[in-house]
Design an enzyme around this catalytic site. Structure first.
Site, PDB file in Angstrom:
ATOM      1  N   TRP A   1       8.106  -4.017  -2.901  1.00  0.00           N
ATOM      2  CA  TRP A   1       6.776  -3.488  -3.199  1.00  0.00           C
ATOM      3  C   TRP A   1       6.761  -3.040  -4.659  1.00  0.00           C
ATOM      4  O   TRP A   1       7.677  -2.331  -5.090  1.00  0.00           O
ATOM      5  CB  TRP A   1       6.491  -2.316  -2.263  1.00  0.00           C
ATOM      6  CG  TRP A   1       5.180  -1.622  -2.460  1.00  0.00           C
ATOM      7  CD1 TRP A   1       3.946  -2.198  -2.585  1.00  0.00           C
ATOM      8  CD2 TRP A   1       4.977  -0.204  -2.524  1.00  0.00           C
ATOM      9  NE1 TRP A   1       2.989  -1.228  -2.715  1.00  0.00           N
ATOM     10  CE2 TRP A   1       3.586   0.006  -2.692  1.00  0.00           C
ATOM     11  CE3 TRP A   1       5.810   0.909  -2.459  1.00  0.00           C
ATOM     12  CZ2 TRP A   1       3.024   1.272  -2.785  1.00  0.00           C
ATOM     13  CZ3 TRP A   1       5.252   2.166  -2.553  1.00  0.00           C
ATOM     14  CH2 TRP A   1       3.884   2.341  -2.714  1.00  0.00           C
TER      15      TRP A   1
ATOM     16  N   ASP B   1      12.384   2.667   4.124  1.00  0.00           N
ATOM     17  CA  ASP B   1      10.935   2.739   3.961  1.00  0.00           C
ATOM     18  C   ASP B   1      10.332   2.123   5.216  1.00  0.00           C
ATOM     19  O   ASP B   1      10.505   0.932   5.489  1.00  0.00           O
ATOM     20  CB  ASP B   1      10.495   1.974   2.707  1.00  0.00           C
ATOM     21  CG  ASP B   1       9.011   2.201   2.416  1.00  0.00           C
ATOM     22  OD1 ASP B   1       8.318   2.796   3.269  1.00  0.00           O
ATOM     23  OD2 ASP B   1       8.535   1.762   1.350  1.00  0.00           O
TER      24      ASP B   1
ATOM     25  N   LYS C   1      -1.097   2.617   7.784  1.00  0.00           N
ATOM     26  CA  LYS C   1      -1.403   1.332   8.414  1.00  0.00           C
ATOM     27  C   LYS C   1      -1.539   1.462   9.913  1.00  0.00           C
ATOM     28  O   LYS C   1      -2.539   1.059  10.488  1.00  0.00           O
ATOM     29  CB  LYS C   1      -0.300   0.327   8.087  1.00  0.00           C
ATOM     30  CG  LYS C   1      -0.380  -0.332   6.734  1.00  0.00           C
ATOM     31  CD  LYS C   1      -0.167   0.557   5.582  1.00  0.00           C
ATOM     32  CE  LYS C   1      -0.256  -0.156   4.253  1.00  0.00           C
ATOM     33  NZ  LYS C   1       0.170   0.692   3.143  1.00  0.00           N
TER      34      LYS C   1
HETATM   35  C1  LMR Z   1       0.143  -2.531  -0.555  1.00  0.00           C
HETATM   36  O1  LMR Z   1       1.287  -2.893  -0.808  1.00  0.00           O
HETATM   37  O2  LMR Z   1      -0.845  -3.231  -0.783  1.00  0.00           O
HETATM   38  C2  LMR Z   1      -0.064  -1.193   0.103  1.00  0.00           C
HETATM   39  O3  LMR Z   1       1.155  -0.614   0.382  1.00  0.00           O
HETATM   40  C3  LMR Z   1      -0.978  -0.328  -0.656  1.00  0.00           C
HETATM   41  C4  LMR Z   1      -0.393   0.198  -1.928  1.00  0.00           C
HETATM   42  O4  LMR Z   1      -0.424   1.414  -2.108  1.00  0.00           O
HETATM   43  O5  LMR Z   1       0.083  -0.582  -2.752  1.00  0.00           O
END
Ligand code: LMR
Length: 399
Positions: free
Chosen positions: A131, A212, A247
């Protein structure tokens, strides 16, 4: 002048896309960027269980007074039970400490500050890719950040061999960030055999796992999705866990999450929590109460919980259905690329394999928004936009 010397910051790669999407005047625009669930009408609904909890809260809440720094103990307890499950509860729950956090991101940041203070110089290793915000969150806290091998673009899955080889080499003083399920951004998860190997390596190598767990229930189910976490905790006495209700309870903007410490004793867990409270106190003092009160009500009330499980199941089914529709839709339009891997991925995201040039083409020419790197939020596909999205992706494959 002070402010006039400050340069414009770049837009956030995920949330910045939503801002751009909102401003886009094209009527056929499609948002497959940010990871939020959408129903068939394209709205991100307030779950019915949450609505009912809100009504109940409205009737029963007696004060807006501050919550404790780490949130109510009952919230921590109910979240830990959800995250670790009833079996773990019997075995080791007294050595778990939980602090309420503003969403999963807040939990990660508190955890990062904690590591910075008590695991000084320890590098935080994260999967490649991960992420986008992970690196920023840990980096901003001052933790050195590096990546370990994770995804193999040619198999569209986790490269377990490469990952395990990398994890073997990580020194004992370091920290390894692991996505428990529904890996963001790839949708490619570690299987049971892979988790067993990760657990053995963690026990042998001695690094600290930081889980996570932002998508519990969006993969195969609440229980199934925690299997990897429990596999590691069977072998390793200590870990950090960041969890989120954004979520699975649709509480995105309410910012509800938790940071949990799994320690080898209740005494150690309490000491860690006392330090986490000091960290929280100097950042935001204590957490917002509304969303966490709703999550707690849903989890504690048998009827609301049963309703939540149904609603969670139907979100999961819609995502799985969308994966099938996307694969079939693309297969009908193009033989240039095999997209069947999309049905094997878990959670909201699919690493589509589209290049950045194709992602740019889709946004600029077709008003279809997806994250750089080709991540698609499958939950953002609507019946009315599916055909258009498939046509456009097929067209993008020619560039
Ligand atoms: C995402 O990856 O789109 C979500 O986890 C929202 C975010 O805060 O990035």
């Amino acid at each position: 002048m002070f402010f006039s010397g400050i340069e414009q910051a770049p837009a956030d790669p995920i949330l910045g896309l939503t801002e751009a999407f909102r401003k886009d005047p094209r009527p056929d625009k499609v948002n497959l960027g940010v990871g939020v669930f959408m129903d068939e009408k394209g709205t991100t609904p307030v779950l019915e269980c949450v609505k009912r909890a809100e009504r109940l809260l409205w009737e029963t809440e007696k004060t807006k007074g501050y919550t404790p720094i780490s949130g109510p103990a009952e919230y921590g307890d109910v979240v830990a039970r959800l995250v670790f499950g009833p079996d773990f509860h019997g075995l080791a729950m007294n050595s778990v400490a939980a602090a309420q956090s503003p969403g999963g991101t807040g939990a990660l940041r508190i955890g990062a500050e904690f590591l910075k203070a008590f695991r000084q110089g320890g590098t935080v290793w994260m999967p490649d890719p991960t992420w986008d915000n992970h690196k920023n969150v840990f980096g901003a806290a001052g933790c050195p950040v590096r990546t370990y091998s994770y995804y193999n673009p040619s198999t569209r899955g986790v490269d377990v061999e490469a990952m395990c080889a990398a994890l073997e080499k990580i020194p004992a003083g370091d920290v390894v960030l692991l996505h428990v399920c529904c890996h963001n951004p790839t949708g490619a998860d570690i299987d049971a055999a892979g988790w067993a190997r990760v657990a053995e390596i963690a026990a042998r190598a001695g690094w600290l796992p930081f889980f996570d767990f932002a998508y519990q229930g969006f993969g195969d189910g609440l229980e199934e999705d925690r299997a990897g976490l429990l596999a590691v905790l069977q072998k390793v006495p200590e870990a950090l866990v960041a969890s989120s209700f954004s979520k699975n309870m649709g509480l995105y903007g309410e910012r509800v999450g938790a940071l949990m410490v799994v320690a080898e004793s209740a005494k150690a867990a309490n000491a860690a929590l006392s330090q986490i409270k000091r960290i929280i106190r100097v950042i935001y003092s204590n957490p917002p109460k509304h969303g966490a009160a709703l999550a707690r009500m849903v989890l504690e009330d048998a009827d609301l919980r049963a309703l939540w499980l149904q609603e969670l199941e139907s979100m999961r089914q819609r995502i799985a259905g969308n994966r099938q529709l996307l694969v079939h839709g693309l297969a009908r339009r193009s033989s240039e690329m095999d997209f069947s891997f999309i049905v094997r991925q878990k959670g909201m995201f699919s690493f589509s394999g589209l290049s950045d040039a194709q992602v740019d083409f889709l946004r600029e020419q077709k008003a279809i928004y997806m994250v750089k790197g080709g991540r698609i939020n499958v939950a953002g596909l609507l019946p009315e936009s599916l055909g258009y999205v498939c046509d456009s992706i097929a067209e993008s494959l020619k560039i």
